[in-house]
Design an enzyme around this catalytic site. Structure first.
Site, PDB file in Angstrom:
ATOM      1  N   ASP A   1      29.919  47.018  34.398  1.00 13.95           N
ATOM      2  CA  ASP A   1      30.980  47.190  35.398  1.00 13.95           C
ATOM      3  C   ASP A   1      30.571  48.203  36.481  1.00 13.95           C
ATOM      4  OD1 ASP A   1      33.326  45.695  35.361  1.00 13.95           O
ATOM      5  OD2 ASP A   1      34.175  46.795  33.676  1.00 13.95           O
TER       6      ASP A   1
ATOM      7  N   LYS B   1      36.501  35.894  32.206  1.00 15.06           N
ATOM      8  CA  LYS B   1      35.151  36.436  32.011  1.00 15.06           C
ATOM      9  C   LYS B   1      34.468  35.741  30.828  1.00 15.06           C
ATOM     10  CE  LYS B   1      36.483  40.794  34.167  1.00 15.06           C
ATOM     11  NZ  LYS B   1      36.914  42.202  34.031  1.00 15.06           N
TER      12      LYS B   1
ATOM     13  N   GLN C   1      38.203  46.570  29.674  1.00 15.00           N
ATOM     14  CA  GLN C   1      39.133  46.117  30.706  1.00 15.00           C
ATOM     15  C   GLN C   1      40.147  47.214  31.011  1.00 15.00           C
ATOM     16  OE1 GLN C   1      38.753  43.273  32.408  1.00 15.00           O
ATOM     17  NE2 GLN C   1      40.547  43.635  33.682  1.00 15.00           N
TER      18      GLN C   1
HETATM   19  N1  GUN Z   1      40.545  45.988  35.982  1.00 15.04           N
HETATM   20  C1  GUN Z   1      40.613  45.503  37.240  1.00 15.04           C
HETATM   21  N2  GUN Z   1      39.389  45.174  37.679  1.00 15.04           N
HETATM   22  C2  GUN Z   1      38.539  45.468  36.688  1.00 15.04           C
HETATM   23  C3  GUN Z   1      37.124  45.338  36.550  1.00 15.04           C
HETATM   24  O1  GUN Z   1      36.392  44.910  37.457  1.00 15.04           O
HETATM   25  N3  GUN Z   1      36.615  45.730  35.363  1.00 15.04           N
HETATM   26  C4  GUN Z   1      37.376  46.240  34.368  1.00 15.04           C
HETATM   27  N4  GUN Z   1      36.774  46.635  33.256  1.00 15.04           N
HETATM   28  N5  GUN Z   1      38.680  46.368  34.470  1.00 15.04           N
HETATM   29  C5  GUN Z   1      39.252  45.980  35.622  1.00 15.04           C
END
Ligand code: GUN
Length: 292
Positions: free
Chosen positions: A119, A52, A96
């Site tokens: 998100d 990211k 995350q």
């Molecule tokens: N863990 C697995 N997929 C995601 C996601 O799209 N965003 C976040 N914050 N954590 C995750």
């Protein structure tokens, strides 16, 4: 059978975003800024967060990574969330997941300001999505919708079967596919671990979206001829043929399912790259104030 090339489409979208960012900055606007909170040392989470951050650089965003020890107290984490909520320099941020067991994930998600929740996990964003208001949409389902659109896949009136009911993928996916709009308008069935006669249902799917997290669960006998198959699975399995010692497996037994499909996403290179690019898109939307 046509492969849905998420790698190619995501690269195209990244260029589109980068171009928009440069336009904003050249007119004296603020460079979009995404922050990420990472707690602990989970290998998969580190990989995702690093990707990211790298994507932010590629599209010209500023990024901030806040790392915390896995023993961090929930109250401390909430404080840093409060800071991000009040930091006008930050357009959006993510926490995350998964978080360590002693931290209440729902409490954390609800502490994120909805207008910075790129998100799309906050109940306000989920609720807005359900009733068709502008909202941040969870990145993986948003990325899948973009693939259906860019490959001009006819979903109108078709039967879409979603496997998996997670808050991040399965549930929002089922809502998006039932919405009254082009590249949706489907009749949706949401299946999960308690579904009876699963194969009878998946065999009726014109669009089958597998988001179970069980490697190679979907076999050829579960798929209708000519179906579009979207594989969301990205499970790390041990491998003796790779340097890292693991490789990624989808939820679909690709070699036997692919010949039956009209379209299918590979793993890797299908849905995965679209997830990150959708997060970038949400951050840009936030920076432009287009959702709230
Ligand atoms: N863990 C697995 N997929 C995601 C996601 O799209 N965003 C976040 N914050 N954590 C995750």
């Amino acid at each position: 059978m046509e492969l849905i090339d998420g790698k190619k489409i995501s690269a195209e979208i990244k260029l589109e975003i980068a171009k928009e960012v440069e336009e904003i900055v050249s007119k004296g606007g603020k460079r979009p800024h995404l922050a990420a909170i990472l707690v602990g040392n989970d290998g998969a989470s580190e990989t995702y967060v690093n990707s990211k951050v790298k994507s932010c650089e590629e599209v010209g965003f500023a990024s901030t990574l806040l790392r915390f020890n896995e023993n961090i107290l929930e109250t401390e984490l909430l404080k840093s969330i409060e800071k991000l909520n009040n930091d006008s320099n930050i357009d959006g941020y993510i926490v995350q997941l998964p978080l360590p067991k002693h931290i209440n994930e729902n409490k954390i998600i609800q502490a994120i300001a909805p207008e910075k929740d790129v998100d799309g996990f906050h109940p306000i964003n989920v609720g807005r999505l359900v009733i068709g208001l502008p909202s941040f949409v969870s990145a993986t389902p948003a990325g899948i919708m973009e693939l259906l659109k860019r490959y001009n896949i006819n979903t109108q009136g078709k039967h879409c079967v979603v496997l998996g009911r997670s808050n991040i993928v399965g549930k929002p996916m089922s809502i998006l596919m039932s919405q009254k709009q082009k590249y949706a308008n489907s009749t949706v069935t949401l299946c999960h671990s308690q579904t009876e006669n699963l194969k009878e249902i998946t065999k009726q799917a014109d669009i089958l979206i597998a988001a179970l997290g069980i490697p190679e669960y979907v076999t050829a006998d579960m798929v209708k001829d000519g179906a579009t198959v979207i594989d969301v699975g990205i499970t790390r399995v041990k491998s003796e043929t790779t340097k890292s010692g693991w490789k990624l497996k989808g939820d679909v037994k690709f070699d036997e399912v692919a010949p039956k499909c009209s379209y299918i996403t590979p793993v890797p290179g299908g849905v995965g790259p679209m997830t990150i690019v959708s997060l970038m898109k949400n951050t840009l939307l936030s920076a432009k104030g287009e959702i709230y």
